[in-house]
Design a protein around this motif. Structure first.
Motif, PDB file in Angstrom:
ATOM      1  N   ALA A 281      -8.780  -3.926   4.568  1.00  0.00           N
ATOM      2  CA  ALA A 281     -10.078  -3.471   5.206  1.00  0.00           C
ATOM      3  C   ALA A 281      -9.601  -2.918   6.649  1.00  0.00           C
ATOM      4  O   ALA A 281     -10.159  -1.962   7.078  1.00  0.00           O
ATOM      5  CB  ALA A 281     -11.084  -4.825   5.322  1.00  0.00           C
ATOM      6  N   THR A 282      -8.701  -3.807   7.135  1.00  0.00           N
ATOM      7  CA  THR A 282      -8.252  -3.437   8.881  1.00  0.00           C
ATOM      8  C   THR A 282      -7.688  -1.896   8.557  1.00  0.00           C
ATOM      9  O   THR A 282      -7.739  -1.024   9.353  1.00  0.00           O
ATOM     10  CB  THR A 282      -6.999  -4.387   9.035  1.00  0.00           C
ATOM     11  N   ALA A 283      -6.668  -1.689   7.400  1.00  0.00           N
ATOM     12  CA  ALA A 283      -6.266  -0.384   7.173  1.00  0.00           C
ATOM     13  C   ALA A 283      -7.122   0.691   6.950  1.00  0.00           C
ATOM     14  O   ALA A 283      -7.069   1.718   7.699  1.00  0.00           O
ATOM     15  CB  ALA A 283      -5.059  -0.221   6.030  1.00  0.00           C
ATOM     16  N   ARG A 284      -8.143   0.346   6.441  1.00  0.00           N
ATOM     17  CA  ARG A 284      -9.436   1.563   6.372  1.00  0.00           C
ATOM     18  C   ARG A 284     -10.053   1.596   7.423  1.00  0.00           C
ATOM     19  O   ARG A 284     -10.570   2.795   7.772  1.00  0.00           O
ATOM     20  CB  ARG A 284     -10.106   1.057   5.065  1.00  0.00           C
ATOM     21  N   MET A 285     -10.526   0.612   8.394  1.00  0.00           N
ATOM     22  CA  MET A 285     -11.166   0.643   9.505  1.00  0.00           C
ATOM     23  C   MET A 285     -10.354   1.251  10.479  1.00  0.00           C
ATOM     24  O   MET A 285     -11.028   2.328  11.279  1.00  0.00           O
ATOM     25  CB  MET A 285     -11.523  -0.726   9.970  1.00  0.00           C
ATOM     26  N   THR A 286      -9.122   1.495  10.534  1.00  0.00           N
ATOM     27  CA  THR A 286      -8.300   2.085  11.693  1.00  0.00           C
ATOM     28  C   THR A 286      -7.548   3.331  11.111  1.00  0.00           C
ATOM     29  O   THR A 286      -6.956   4.118  11.865  1.00  0.00           O
ATOM     30  CB  THR A 286      -7.192   1.316  12.032  1.00  0.00           C
ATOM     31  N   ALA A 290      -0.190   4.090   6.078  1.00  0.00           N
ATOM     32  CA  ALA A 290       0.852   3.254   5.694  1.00  0.00           C
ATOM     33  C   ALA A 290       0.622   1.816   5.587  1.00  0.00           C
ATOM     34  O   ALA A 290       1.063   1.201   4.504  1.00  0.00           O
ATOM     35  CB  ALA A 290       1.820   3.296   7.013  1.00  0.00           C
ATOM     36  N   LEU A 291      -0.336   1.326   6.277  1.00  0.00           N
ATOM     37  CA  LEU A 291      -0.979  -0.048   6.047  1.00  0.00           C
ATOM     38  C   LEU A 291      -1.755  -0.146   4.815  1.00  0.00           C
ATOM     39  O   LEU A 291      -1.555  -1.344   4.082  1.00  0.00           O
ATOM     40  CB  LEU A 291      -1.619  -0.733   7.303  1.00  0.00           C
ATOM     41  N   ALA A 319      -1.918   3.211  -4.285  1.00  0.00           N
ATOM     42  CA  ALA A 319      -1.089   3.211  -3.358  1.00  0.00           C
ATOM     43  C   ALA A 319      -0.179   4.495  -3.099  1.00  0.00           C
ATOM     44  O   ALA A 319       0.227   4.957  -2.177  1.00  0.00           O
ATOM     45  CB  ALA A 319      -0.058   1.863  -3.534  1.00  0.00           C
ATOM     46  N   GLN A 320       0.169   4.936  -4.349  1.00  0.00           N
ATOM     47  CA  GLN A 320       0.870   6.116  -4.538  1.00  0.00           C
ATOM     48  C   GLN A 320       0.083   7.246  -3.847  1.00  0.00           C
ATOM     49  O   GLN A 320       0.615   8.304  -3.022  1.00  0.00           O
ATOM     50  CB  GLN A 320       1.479   6.551  -5.896  1.00  0.00           C
ATOM     51  N   ARG A 321      -1.148   7.445  -4.091  1.00  0.00           N
ATOM     52  CA  ARG A 321      -1.853   8.482  -3.543  1.00  0.00           C
ATOM     53  C   ARG A 321      -1.950   8.500  -2.091  1.00  0.00           C
ATOM     54  O   ARG A 321      -1.895   9.664  -1.469  1.00  0.00           O
ATOM     55  CB  ARG A 321      -3.370   8.592  -4.134  1.00  0.00           C
ATOM     56  N   VAL A 322      -2.078   7.313  -1.591  1.00  0.00           N
ATOM     57  CA  VAL A 322      -2.240   7.064  -0.054  1.00  0.00           C
ATOM     58  C   VAL A 322      -0.729   7.415   0.642  1.00  0.00           C
ATOM     59  O   VAL A 322      -0.576   7.905   1.729  1.00  0.00           O
ATOM     60  CB  VAL A 322      -2.560   5.591   0.175  1.00  0.00           C
ATOM     61  N   ALA A 323       0.204   6.953  -0.083  1.00  0.00           N
ATOM     62  CA  ALA A 323       1.612   7.048   0.517  1.00  0.00           C
ATOM     63  C   ALA A 323       2.405   8.347   0.269  1.00  0.00           C
ATOM     64  O   ALA A 323       3.132   8.744   1.133  1.00  0.00           O
ATOM     65  CB  ALA A 323       2.487   5.911  -0.130  1.00  0.00           C
ATOM     66  N   ARG A 324       1.689   9.161  -0.704  1.00  0.00           N
ATOM     67  CA  ARG A 324       2.637  10.448  -0.833  1.00  0.00           C
ATOM     68  C   ARG A 324       2.742  11.159   0.429  1.00  0.00           C
ATOM     69  O   ARG A 324       3.975  11.787   0.480  1.00  0.00           O
ATOM     70  CB  ARG A 324       1.923  11.242  -1.984  1.00  0.00           C
ATOM     71  N   PRO A 325       1.668  11.430   1.350  1.00  0.00           N
ATOM     72  CA  PRO A 325       1.975  12.319   2.577  1.00  0.00           C
ATOM     73  C   PRO A 325       2.890  11.646   3.607  1.00  0.00           C
ATOM     74  O   PRO A 325       3.306  12.225   4.485  1.00  0.00           O
ATOM     75  CB  PRO A 325       0.638  12.555   3.155  1.00  0.00           C
ATOM     76  N   LEU A 326       3.475  10.348   3.520  1.00  0.00           N
ATOM     77  CA  LEU A 326       4.065   9.678   4.266  1.00  0.00           C
ATOM     78  C   LEU A 326       5.443  10.103   4.213  1.00  0.00           C
ATOM     79  O   LEU A 326       6.115  10.003   5.345  1.00  0.00           O
ATOM     80  CB  LEU A 326       3.840   8.069   4.095  1.00  0.00           C
ATOM     81  N   ALA A 329      10.470   8.453   0.165  1.00  0.00           N
ATOM     82  CA  ALA A 329      10.904   8.449  -1.288  1.00  0.00           C
ATOM     83  C   ALA A 329      11.082   7.117  -1.662  1.00  0.00           C
ATOM     84  O   ALA A 329      10.709   6.744  -2.849  1.00  0.00           O
ATOM     85  CB  ALA A 329      12.166   9.118  -1.645  1.00  0.00           C
ATOM     86  N   ARG A 330      11.744   5.987  -0.873  1.00  0.00           N
ATOM     87  CA  ARG A 330      11.925   4.740  -1.130  1.00  0.00           C
ATOM     88  C   ARG A 330      10.570   3.972  -1.333  1.00  0.00           C
ATOM     89  O   ARG A 330      10.394   3.069  -2.187  1.00  0.00           O
ATOM     90  CB  ARG A 330      12.858   4.148  -0.151  1.00  0.00           C
ATOM     91  N   LEU A 331       9.449   4.224  -0.651  1.00  0.00           N
ATOM     92  CA  LEU A 331       8.144   3.596  -0.764  1.00  0.00           C
ATOM     93  C   LEU A 331       7.555   4.120  -2.108  1.00  0.00           C
ATOM     94  O   LEU A 331       7.163   3.170  -2.713  1.00  0.00           O
ATOM     95  CB  LEU A 331       7.383   4.034   0.499  1.00  0.00           C
ATOM     96  N   MET A 332       7.868   5.293  -2.252  1.00  0.00           N
ATOM     97  CA  MET A 332       7.152   5.925  -3.676  1.00  0.00           C
ATOM     98  C   MET A 332       7.821   5.099  -4.839  1.00  0.00           C
ATOM     99  O   MET A 332       7.236   4.940  -5.645  1.00  0.00           O
ATOM    100  CB  MET A 332       7.220   7.400  -3.667  1.00  0.00           C
TER     101      MET A 332
END
Length: 492
Positions: A281-286, A290-291, A319-326, A329-332
């Protein structure tokens, strides 16, 4: 600030990047280089909580001169070089300067020990003198999480945090965030938060992660809830500037995930689910992707462990959809492993294998500067360990044991908890795969680590292994393992 030889505006000049230090890092990621720094520190008996963010701040020029602990470590790592060779300013050029007058700090804070100086400080450094631009490990007697300024005191604080109670633990938990206990209890901090509080919140996250790496979650969870309450009290109070508010929101979200993980690893799944939801919820509010990716990552892991594999797959895919633009590769790669765990729980071998292949390919692209700070634990050992868990869930005990053995062998000694976890996985896979003598040997290694590690997850795994080994009492070493395991204190 009579002893200062510079005007008050000088500390706010733009930092000059430390290119020399960036060169010595070479091809390693900031997280990998930070791990080398921690290892070098252990070699000479120092304690530093170096992480990717600290390395980034050094390279950005925000840390002009390291504190004495880091100086000893860096000179040990690069014999024959001086601080100047590594791109730092000489200590004499910063010694004696007062701490920066934080433009965001309330006037009531300007008389605190960390914000005052005297002429005597220009002669010799003492505890409490703040070296400009070094905030991660400054020697601050008001920060009980600072475990670098005195080794004997650090051991006392660690023991208090792990096993103590009452006022000692409360002080160790609350003081780093800069709030008096009565203000927290009332839920109304008397002052709006500034950069000092934001930095303290970020440091609390690092300390909790460091203690968890070494000792596991069981002794930490209840104590870690206090800094989290303080963090949200700070958010309610508001911040002096938007940049500080953003740091507070990110810090509170990361702290919620850290506390959620402690709940998760100690078997408190409902509590963990609540903390992860709070972070999401905090991540979406802000609007912080990444969070959000981090929160979804842990949610997927929790869903797998709590018997909701389809939710694990959905959370990992989100998570992968959100993280892809970041761009990490290690996170993915890690998120693909979370998805693989969900497919394994659904007994979908094809889906699991496809996700594992994707995770390995992404990992092979190597580290980069976009890798999140919290992923410092994710190396080859963790990749092997998570793959072992997938094969174990699918019932392929031989393949699971092979990957678990690699994970335990590859793990950095700093991560004591993970060594115990991977070895417990190995013991269980060997036992279920019909190799009781080898399982007992691995189980004994885990028992040797339980004096340092407190993790309900590991103890539960070991209990399952003991049950599997009961019919094999006569196998070499099994009876010894069972007797020693039976003598363990009961989990509460």
């Amino acid at each position: 600030m009579a002893s200062s030889t510079v005007t008050s505006s000088q500390p706010n000049r733009p930092a000059r990047p430390n290119l020399a230090f960036r060169r010595v890092r070479g091809q390693r990621s900031p997280a990998e280089f930070a791990a080398l720094v921690r290892r070098a520190a252990r070699e000479i008996g120092e304690r530093v909580s170096c992480d990717a963010r600290y390395i980034g701040r050094v390279e950005a020029g925000e840390i002009r001169c390291p504190n004495y602990a880091y100086e000893r470590v860096f000179l040990h790592m690069f014999p024959g070089r001086t601080l100047t060779d590594l791109g730092f300013a000489s200590r004499s050029s910063v010694r004696g300067r007062g701490a920066r007058m934080d433009e965001e700090a309330p006037l009531a804070d300007t008389t605190s020990p960390a914000h005052t100086t005297s002429g005597a400080h220009g002669v010799s450094e003492t505890h409490g003198v703040y070296e400009p631009y070094e905030t991660q490990d400054r020697q601050d007697p008001q920060n009980p999480y600072d475990m670098h300024h005195d080794h004997e005191e650090s051991d006392v604080l660690r023991r208090a945090f792990m096993t103590g109670g009452g006022a000692t633990v409360a002080a160790a938990s609350l003081a780093p965030l800069g709030l008096p206990h009565d203000a927290l209890t009332a839920g109304r901090p008397s002052l709006r938060a500034g950069t000092r509080e934001a930095s303290a919140l970020e440091e609390a996250v690092r300390r909790i992660r460091l203690l968890d790496d070494r000792h596991g979650a069981d002794g930490l969870y209840r104590r870690a809830a206090a800094p989290l309450r303080t963090a949200y009290a700070l958010l309610d109070a508001g911040a002096t500037r938007q940049a500080t508010a953003d740091r507070l929101h990110l810090g509170a979200g990361e702290l919620a995930i850290s506390v959620g993980w402690l709940a998760h690893d100690s078997g408190r799944y409902d509590d963990a689910r609540s903390h992860y939801a709070e972070a999401l919820a905090t991540a979406r509010m802000t609007g912080d992707p990444a969070l959000e990716a981090h929160a979804f990552c842990n949610t997927a892991f929790l869903a797998r462990d709590s018997g909701r594999p389809r939710e694990a797959v959905r959370a990992a895919q989100a998570a992968q959809r959100v993280a892809r633009p970041l761009g990490s590769a290690r996170l993915m790669s890690l998120l693909a492993l979370r998805e693989a765990g969900g497919w394994a729980g659904l007994a979908d071998r094809t889906g699991c294998e496809q996700a594992l292949v994707r995770a390995q390919a992404l990992y092979g692209r190597g580290p980069c500067d976009a890798d999140p700070e919290w992923m410092s634990f994710y190396g080859e050992a963790e990749l092997e360990g998570l793959e072992a868990q997938c094969w174990s869930t699918l019932g392929d005990w031989q393949r699971a044991a092979r990957h678990a053995g690699r994970a335990a062998h590859l793990q950095d000694p700093h991560f004591t908890r993970n060594i115990a976890l991977y070895t417990a996985e190995l013991a269980d896979d060997l036992a279920r795969g019909g190799r009781p003598d080898e399982a007992a040997t691995a189980g004994m290694r885990v028992l040797d680590l339980l004096d340092e590690v407190q993790s309900s997850r590991i103890q539960t795994m070991l209990a399952g292994t003991a049950r599997v080994l009961l019919p094999h009492r006569r196998a070499s070493g099994v009876s010894t393992f069972l007797e020693r395991h039976a003598s363990l204190p009961r989990m509460t």
